[in-house]
Design an enzyme around this catalytic site. Sequence first.
Site, short mmCIF file in Angstrom:
data_model
loop_
_atom_site.label_atom_id
_atom_site.label_comp_id
_atom_site.label_asym_id
_atom_site.label_seq_id
_atom_site.Cartn_x
_atom_site.Cartn_y
_atom_site.Cartn_z
N SER A 143 -1.16 67.69 -0.78
CA SER A 143 -2.26 66.84 -0.33
C SER A 143 -2.06 65.40 -0.80
CB SER A 143 -3.60 67.42 -0.79
OG SER A 143 -4.65 66.97 0.05
N LYS A 160 -30.69 59.76 2.95
CA LYS A 160 -30.36 58.96 1.77
C LYS A 160 -29.87 59.84 0.61
CE LYS A 160 -30.00 55.36 -0.84
NZ LYS A 160 -28.83 54.47 -0.66
#
Length: 300
Positions: free
Chosen positions: A120, A172
Amino acid sequence: MKRRLGLMLAALVVPLLLACGVVSTTPRLAGLVGGGKVGIVRVEGSIVSGAGGGWAAGAQAADRRVIADLEKADADGQIAAVVLYVNSPGGGVVASDEIYRAVTRMKKPVVAYAGEMAASGGYYVACGADLIVAHPASITGSIGVISRVVLLQDLMDKLGVEFQTVKSGDVKDMGDPSRPLTEEERALLQAIVDETYQSFVDVVVESRGIPREEVLAVADGRLLSGAQALRLGLVDQLGGMHEAVQAAAELAGIRGEPQVVEIGRPPTVLELFLSAVWQGNPLQALDLGQGAGLEYRYEP
């Protein structure tokens, strides 16, 4: 790709110019006519932003530290080439990209060596090098992005803990561990993951010169051995650390056996042990202030 061709051309032309007296032997060119030095810069452990922290900081691949080591090697007139030793499952998206960009800025040849694991983000940073050498049994690949949200709703219900949040918008507090993601939040996060994933694929396509459809065929997060990665064109050759050093010396035009020098300090045995313990500790996932982050990381 262009930098790799330029370095190979320089390795052929500069010794000829030196022999003809066209250019003088400066300290920076010393590696081209003598033993020369190959610097080792290590990317070991989880890739993190900043200087690293915690009790296993010495075994983290903190981008600030790795970049400083690369810049130190590039500025050292006695070092002709660099081996980027990668033994990492990856880590933060931004930190991985910062190291990758620093590697591409190097004026000297860089050979990445995939040790035990260059997966990765570990593979991502290796793509910045001029050449990638992998051990046949190295674990590499794992091209992809992961974002994990810890959900503690059931546990908090049992403990009688309740969160009350005042927010300016519906999303949020996306990633709040006290509740599951909504469908809207999942879609928003998936869009970010997809965009970041495409950036990873772009880096592999550009650095390796492999058609995009071929990269996409194996860019599903799968792990690959070094031997498999070679067959797919994701690395350039198989070998050990010795072969990586020799490849760097050849790119730099070093004659004779190169002197190998460590840039920075490798982690201690204690730091490696603590890092292994901490990375396998499920409590690490309970960092409630972390939220929904993005990582180029192999994480089963």
